[in-house]
Design an enzyme around this catalytic site. Structure first.
Site, PDB file in Angstrom:
ATOM      1  N   ASP A  37       0.826  -1.233   0.000  1.00 40.10           N
ATOM      2  CA  ASP A  37       0.000   0.000   0.000  1.00 40.10           C
ATOM      3  C   ASP A  37       0.852   1.272   0.000  1.00 40.10           C
ATOM      4  O   ASP A  37       0.621   2.173  -0.806  1.00 40.10           O
ATOM      5  CB  ASP A  37      -1.027  -0.002   1.142  1.00 40.10           C
ATOM      6  CG  ASP A  37      -0.429  -0.155   2.532  1.00 40.10           C
ATOM      7  OD1 ASP A  37       0.765  -0.509   2.634  1.00 40.10           O
ATOM      8  OD2 ASP A  37      -1.161   0.079   3.516  1.00 40.10           O
ATOM      9  N   ASP A 171      -7.914  -0.585   5.100  1.00 39.41           N
ATOM     10  CA  ASP A 171      -8.885  -1.084   6.080  1.00 39.41           C
ATOM     11  C   ASP A 171     -10.253  -0.438   5.907  1.00 39.41           C
ATOM     12  O   ASP A 171     -11.284  -1.107   5.898  1.00 39.41           O
ATOM     13  CB  ASP A 171      -8.404  -0.805   7.508  1.00 39.41           C
ATOM     14  CG  ASP A 171      -7.097  -1.498   7.820  1.00 39.41           C
ATOM     15  OD1 ASP A 171      -6.646  -2.315   6.999  1.00 39.41           O
ATOM     16  OD2 ASP A 171      -6.533  -1.207   8.895  1.00 39.41           O
TER      17      ASP A 171
HETATM   18 MG    MG Z   1      -6.695  -1.119  13.064  1.00 42.38          MG
END
Ligand code: MG
Ligand code: ADP
Length: 380
Positions: A37, A171
């Site tokens: 990433d 995330d």
């Molecule tokens: Mg986390």
């Protein structure tokens, strides 16, 4: 197991009325694409069928009330007194209110009563789950028109700027954007996404997630040095980021530092594996992903050097017990592994790993099977 009756009861106890609604956002695992990433590369996570759920309602007194059923706390903060850098679990939720307001959205007081079955601190992104559930809750309560990628970015701002954890978008993007039975291909440079089919059950497979429960010691420092080495390598190679390395052999021949050679080889080959997984998942049987999982693990172990003995034993045991492919998932130095198995075998393989841990004198792991689940939304 989530207890939504207990959640609603706690809300009623606080507010004296029913919540205006229930909203959820899931945790995630990364199928493949580790430490790519921050190199402007590619990742391929999917959302878990484990999630944070918030019972929410507006307040007209400018107060935010945060309750976590897991931690038992009740925390009151006036909207006007939100301060980046505040400590404590509620800062993930308060940070979302702050980030929404910074982005110009008109958000006032709210009761946010939360429960989650995403294990905390296991690398399955319990933090993104509670952030993204908060975004979903407040967006609906206050009638905000925010597209899904923007929601993920707001949740990330909460984590980066308010909580102070320097994480990428993976995330929050996964927790917000994922679809059932699909992975989410994310180009971390352009932020383009594509949903990739992962019909595990339909094709007769299961995915085991096993938390090694290894404490992450030195993880911040190790992360920092990996990142710095990648940046130094990109500069040496004259590319904006390692994502731009197209000829690996030519690139490696320009580097004389053995550590740098290994780090670059991991990032470049890992990006290639994500792209391959992306192509395969669209056209092939999912078992063809298995060698990519194995190769990813070997690369993290030998080149990026971010695995630890518990993680390696878990992966080796999974393979020896019949897993088709297995790898560590997450930033490393502990955390979880994933293993692709034939349907009906994941539970036994988890037990075999637990037995191996026992024999080796390691602590008890925790494991479960997962199905790619949908991203954040309204539950009721
Ligand atoms: Mg986390
Ligand atoms: P991960 O995201 O891998 O689970 P993090 O350290 O990023 O690990 O986030 C874990 C933190 O998120 C916890 O320490 C806590 O502050 C917060 N958190 C997650 N789930 C809950 C919950 N159900 N109740 C309260 N806080 C939570």
């Amino acid at each position: 197991m989530l207890d939504l009756d207990a959640l609603k009861a706690r809300y009623r106890e606080l507010a004296g009325e029913e919540p205006e609604g229930l909203w959820f956002a899931p945790g995630r695992v990364n199928l493949i694409g580790e430490h790519t990433d921050y190199n402007d590369g590619f990742v391929l996570p999917f959302a878990l069928d484990k999630m944070a759920v918030i019972a929410g309602g507006r307040r007209d007194d400018d107060q935010l009330v945060f309750i976590s059923l897991e931690l038992g706390d009740e925390i009151w903060t006036p909207v006007s007194e939100l301060e980046p850098g505040t400590q404590g679990w509620h800062s993930y939720l308060a940070g979302v209110v702050w980030a929404l307001r910074e982005a110009g959205h008109d958000v006032g007081g709210a009761n946010l009563v939360m429960t989650s079955d995403v294990p905390l601190g296991a690398g399955l992104s319990s933090s993104a789950a509670i952030e993204c559930a908060t975004v979903a809750t407040l967006a609906d309560l206050y009638g905000l028109d925010i597209d899904p990628m923007e929601r993920a970015k707001i949740a990330r701002v909460a984590e980066n700027a308010y909580v102070g954890a320097p994480t990428g978008l993976l995330d929050q993007a996964a927790s917000t954007l994922c679809q059932a039975d699909h992975g989410l291909f994310l180009d971390c440079r352009t932020l383009e996404t594509e949903h990739v089919p992962l019909p595990m059950a339909e094709q007769g497979y299961e995915m085991l997630v096993l938390d090694t429960k290894t404490p992450h010691s030195h993880v911040d420092g190790e992360y920092g040095t990996r990142r710095a080495t990648c940046e130094a390598a990109a500069e040496k190679l004259g590319v904006p980021a390692l994502r731009d390395v197209t000829d690996l052999d030519a690139a490696l021949s320009q580097l004389d530092d053995e550590t740098m050679v290994k780090r670059v080889r991991h990032v470049v080959t890992e990006n290639e594996r994500v792209l391959k997984a992306f192509d395969l998942a669209r056209t092939a049987d999912l078992s063809e992903l298995a060698p990519l999982l194995d190769a990813s693990h070997a690369s993290m172990r030998d080149d990026y050097e971010i695995t630890v003995p518990t993680v390696d034993l878990a992966v080796d045991t999974a393979k020896a017990s019949g897993a088709l492919g297995a790898r560590m998932t997450g930033g490393g130095f502990g955390g979880c592994i994933i293993a692709l198995t034939r349907a009906g075998e994941a539970e036994r393989i988890g037990q075999d790993i637990a037995d191996a841990f026992d024999e080796a004198g390691f602590g008890e792991p925790v494991w479960f099977t997962v199905t790619p689940a949908p991203g954040a939304g309204r539950l009721a």
